[in-house]
Design a protein around this motif. Structure first.
Motif, short mmCIF file in Angstrom:
data_model
loop_
_atom_site.label_atom_id
_atom_site.label_comp_id
_atom_site.label_asym_id
_atom_site.label_seq_id
_atom_site.Cartn_x
_atom_site.Cartn_y
_atom_site.Cartn_z
N LEU A 171 0.76 -1.29 -0.17
CA LEU A 171 -0.08 0.03 -0.11
C LEU A 171 0.84 1.33 0.21
N THR A 172 1.77 1.10 0.75
CA THR A 172 2.65 2.29 0.92
C THR A 172 3.54 2.59 -0.50
N VAL A 173 4.12 1.60 -1.38
CA VAL A 173 4.68 1.76 -2.47
C VAL A 173 3.86 2.17 -3.39
N TYR A 174 2.58 1.63 -3.49
CA TYR A 174 1.67 1.76 -4.41
C TYR A 174 1.25 3.44 -4.29
N SER A 175 1.12 3.70 -2.97
CA SER A 175 0.32 5.40 -2.79
C SER A 175 1.68 6.15 -3.27
N ASP A 176 3.03 5.74 -2.62
CA ASP A 176 4.09 6.77 -3.32
C ASP A 176 4.31 6.84 -4.73
N LEU A 177 4.03 5.78 -5.46
CA LEU A 177 4.12 5.98 -6.99
C LEU A 177 2.81 6.90 -7.12
N CYS A 178 1.77 6.67 -7.01
CA CYS A 178 0.48 7.44 -7.38
C CYS A 178 0.57 9.09 -6.78
N LEU A 179 1.52 9.23 -5.86
CA LEU A 179 1.73 10.53 -5.29
C LEU A 179 2.69 11.31 -6.37
#
Length: 367
Positions: A171-179
């Motif tokens: 979830l953190t990696v996915y969110s960071d990419l989308c940020l």
């Protein structure tokens, strides 16, 4: 009478003991009935008296799910986030049963989800707790697929946090990419849950707890969280941004000073060249090859180095402007303004004045 009194004295303690025993049995039976009633709501959640049932094993089930090899599940990340700060814990999405519902919705066949499945996935279940609203984060499989798709389309530093088996905080990696790239099609889930919790670290790169890189915004914007020239130069606080702002102002002032110094330098070199040419024509002499080498080392190399540093600073200022950060852009303008005031008079004094026919105005010192 005396014998009767003694008999009564012996009888009352016995009655008292028996009364206590009966009372204890009644209380024990009541507790047993309550426990069995609660157990029956797990095994048969369709009975009307289970409407307000509250499951007591929520925390233990979450701990069992997230303490092992499946701790990288999005629901486990949500659980950690909710327990890390009291501010997040107040959110409805941090309700313990809501987190259990999220985790079991992801990996529902795992053993700790047995009670949840029985309570909430049985047809006709009346338990209201099962209707708790959850944050619409992606499942482990969906998050892994979206990370792979994003990183295949555009390699970013965050992609290196996950290996081929996706053993990373999904979830953190996915969110960071989308940020970093919020407009990508694979970021639809991110946009959905960030609409509900826009101030959480998963959704704001400027949040102090966020690990996301700055977002790429190719338009003028405000805020403090941007790359400035280097990967490590990222203001993460108001104080850090203020320091960066003054550093950009100083760079712009130095650039103006360097331009002024170059004008003076070249003006003096031009005057020295004219003097040499005048002496040669007056005495009908010619500059030797050795003198040409001396002029090259003494004049041309320093001129080239000075121009190189000047252009380097101008490119640095251009790159800062390309962050499209309004504050940093104003810092460049403020530095240019101060530098022009401080060194503009020097440039005006030594700059060559061109006439309409390309003639150079005579120096005042010649009159």
């Amino acid at each position: 009478n005396t014998d009767a009194r003694h008999s009564c004295d012996k009888l009352f303690p016995m009655l008292s003991i028996n009364f206590k025993l009966i009372l204890s049995l009644i209380l024990f039976s009541s507790c047993t009935i309550v426990v069995r009633s609660q157990d029956s709501c797990i095994s048969d959640p369709t009975t009307p008296n289970c409407v307000n049932y509250q499951y007591s094993g929520t925390a233990a089930d979450i701990q069992s799910m997230c303490s092992g090899s499946m701790g990288n599940m999005p629901g486990c990340t949500l659980s950690t986030l909710c327990s890390s700060d009291q501010t997040y814990a107040q959110s409805q999405y941090c309700n313990q049963f809501a987190i259990l519902k999220t985790v079991c919705g992801d990996m529902g066949m795992m053993l700790p989800c047995k009670n949840y499945r029985s309570m909430c996935q049985t047809n006709g279940s009346v338990i209201q707790q099962c209707q708790v609203e959850t944050l619409p984060i992606p499942t482990s499989v969906a998050a892994a697929d979206q990370i792979t798709s994003i990183c295949d389309a555009m390699s970013m530093p965050t992609c290196s946090q996950c290996n081929a088996r996706m053993t990373c905080d999904l979830l953190t990696v996915y969110s960071d990419l989308c940020l970093s790239m919020p407009m990508m099609t694979d970021c639809k889930d991110w946009n959905d849950y960030c609409t509900l919790v826009p101030d959480w670290p998963l959704c704001s790169s400027e949040h102090p707890d966020s690990t996301a890189p700055p977002q790429m915004r190719m338009y003028f914007h405000t805020g403090i969280y941007d790359y400035i020239l280097f990967e490590s130069w990222i203001p993460r606080s108001n104080l850090g941004y203020a320091g960066s702002w003054f550093a950009i102002v100083l760079i712009s002032i130095v650039y103006e000073a360097l331009k002024s110094f170059r004008v003076i330098w070249e003006k003096r070199l031009d005057a020295a060249r004219r003097n040499r040419d005048s002496l040669e024509s007056r005495h009908k002499t010619f500059t030797s090859r050795k003198d040409h080498v001396g002029v090259f080392v003494r004049d041309d190399i320093p001129r080239g180095l000075l121009r190189m540093f000047e252009n380097g600073l101008s490119l640095i200022i251009m790159l800062v402007a390309m962050t499209f950060n309004v504050g940093l852009f104003l810092a460049i303008l403020v530095g240019t303004f101060i530098g022009a005031i401080a060194f503009g008079r020097i440039i005006a004094k030594y700059n060559t004045i061109e006439y309409s026919f390309g003639e150079t105005a005579p120096d005042a010192s010649c009159h």
